[in-house]
Design a protein around this motif. Structure first.
Motif, PDB file in Angstrom:
ATOM      1  N   ALA A  60       1.028  -1.202   0.063  1.00 17.43           N
ATOM      2  CA  ALA A  60      -0.068   0.046   0.029  1.00 17.43           C
ATOM      3  C   ALA A  60       0.942   1.367   0.218  1.00 17.43           C
ATOM      4  O   ALA A  60       2.046   1.391   0.798  1.00 17.43           O
ATOM      5  N   SER A  61       0.282   2.379  -0.530  1.00 16.56           N
ATOM      6  CA  SER A  61       1.014   3.433  -0.769  1.00 16.56           C
ATOM      7  C   SER A  61      -0.030   4.599  -0.721  1.00 16.56           C
ATOM      8  O   SER A  61      -1.070   4.467  -0.933  1.00 16.56           O
ATOM      9  N   GLY A  62       0.540   5.894  -0.588  1.00 16.84           N
ATOM     10  CA  GLY A  62      -0.446   6.860  -0.440  1.00 16.84           C
ATOM     11  C   GLY A  62      -0.803   7.407   0.609  1.00 16.84           C
ATOM     12  O   GLY A  62       0.087   7.420   1.734  1.00 16.84           O
ATOM     13  N   SER A  63      -2.017   7.487   0.809  1.00 17.05           N
ATOM     14  CA  SER A  63      -2.588   7.912   2.415  1.00 17.05           C
ATOM     15  C   SER A  63      -2.618   6.900   3.350  1.00 17.05           C
ATOM     16  O   SER A  63      -3.860   6.477   4.024  1.00 17.05           O
ATOM     17  N   THR A  64      -1.417   6.321   3.615  1.00 12.10           N
ATOM     18  CA  THR A  64      -1.358   4.843   4.468  1.00 12.10           C
ATOM     19  C   THR A  64      -1.677   5.006   5.845  1.00 12.10           C
ATOM     20  O   THR A  64      -2.110   4.474   6.666  1.00 12.10           O
ATOM     21  N   PHE A  65      -1.666   6.613   6.399  1.00  9.78           N
ATOM     22  CA  PHE A  65      -1.823   6.885   7.657  1.00  9.78           C
ATOM     23  C   PHE A  65      -3.525   6.495   8.027  1.00  9.78           C
ATOM     24  O   PHE A  65      -3.634   6.296   9.161  1.00  9.78           O
ATOM     25  N   SER A  66      -4.208   6.664   6.975  1.00 10.18           N
ATOM     26  CA  SER A  66      -5.716   6.219   7.280  1.00 10.18           C
ATOM     27  C   SER A  66      -5.992   4.868   7.352  1.00 10.18           C
ATOM     28  O   SER A  66      -7.295   4.515   7.542  1.00 10.18           O
ATOM     29  N   ILE A  67      -4.977   4.019   7.294  1.00  7.68           N
ATOM     30  CA  ILE A  67      -5.363   2.526   7.110  1.00  7.68           C
ATOM     31  C   ILE A  67      -5.207   1.950   8.592  1.00  7.68           C
ATOM     32  O   ILE A  67      -4.358   2.175   9.494  1.00  7.68           O
ATOM     33  N   ASN A  68      -6.229   1.099   8.966  1.00  7.04           N
ATOM     34  CA  ASN A  68      -6.195   0.139  10.323  1.00  7.04           C
ATOM     35  C   ASN A  68      -6.215  -1.152   9.850  1.00  7.04           C
ATOM     36  O   ASN A  68      -5.275  -2.070  10.186  1.00  7.04           O
TER      37      ASN A  68
END
Length: 122
Positions: A24-32
């Motif tokens: 995964a790449s990009g807005s990975t901060f949003s991933i749980n």
């Protein structure tokens, strides 16, 4: 937005194994949570395995005991180890991410990619 790239599919005989990877790449901060899905010919895509950032996992009954999901949070990568494969496991395998395991069902963060083909022969 989250981008996902799957890899690791292939052709194996029944009883064999495959290991899939998804970065995964990009807005990975949003991933749980991250999950693996598959779509067999003529069927709808289904969620088969999920994992939270804390390592809580869940599996569809059809793969429980044969498939294992894992993740490397530092690399934003999720894996699917598939053992004792059966011809009915033949499908295109996809990954996606969400803010929770529940949201993997209908509120994913990434666009669906091309997936990776897994084919199991008799």
């Amino acid at each position: 937005q989250v981008q996902l790239v799957e890899s690791g599919g292939g052709l194996v005989q029944a009883g064999g194994s495959l290991r899939l990877s998804c970065a995964a790449s990009g807005s990975t901060f949003s991933i749980n949570a991250m999950g693996w899905y598959r779509q067999a010919p003529g069927k709808q895509r289904e969620l088969i395995a999920s994992i939270s950032s804390g390592g809580i996992t869940g599996y569809a009954d059809t793969v429980k005991g044969r498939f294992t999901i894992s993740r490397d949070n530092a690399k934003n990568t999720v894996y699917l180890q598939m053992n004792n494969l059966k011809p009915e496991d033949t499908a295109v395998y996809y990954c996606n991410a969400a803010s929770s395991r529940v949201r993997l069902v209908a509120a994913v963060l990434g666009d669906w990619g091309q997936g990776t083909q897994g084919t199991v022969s008799t």
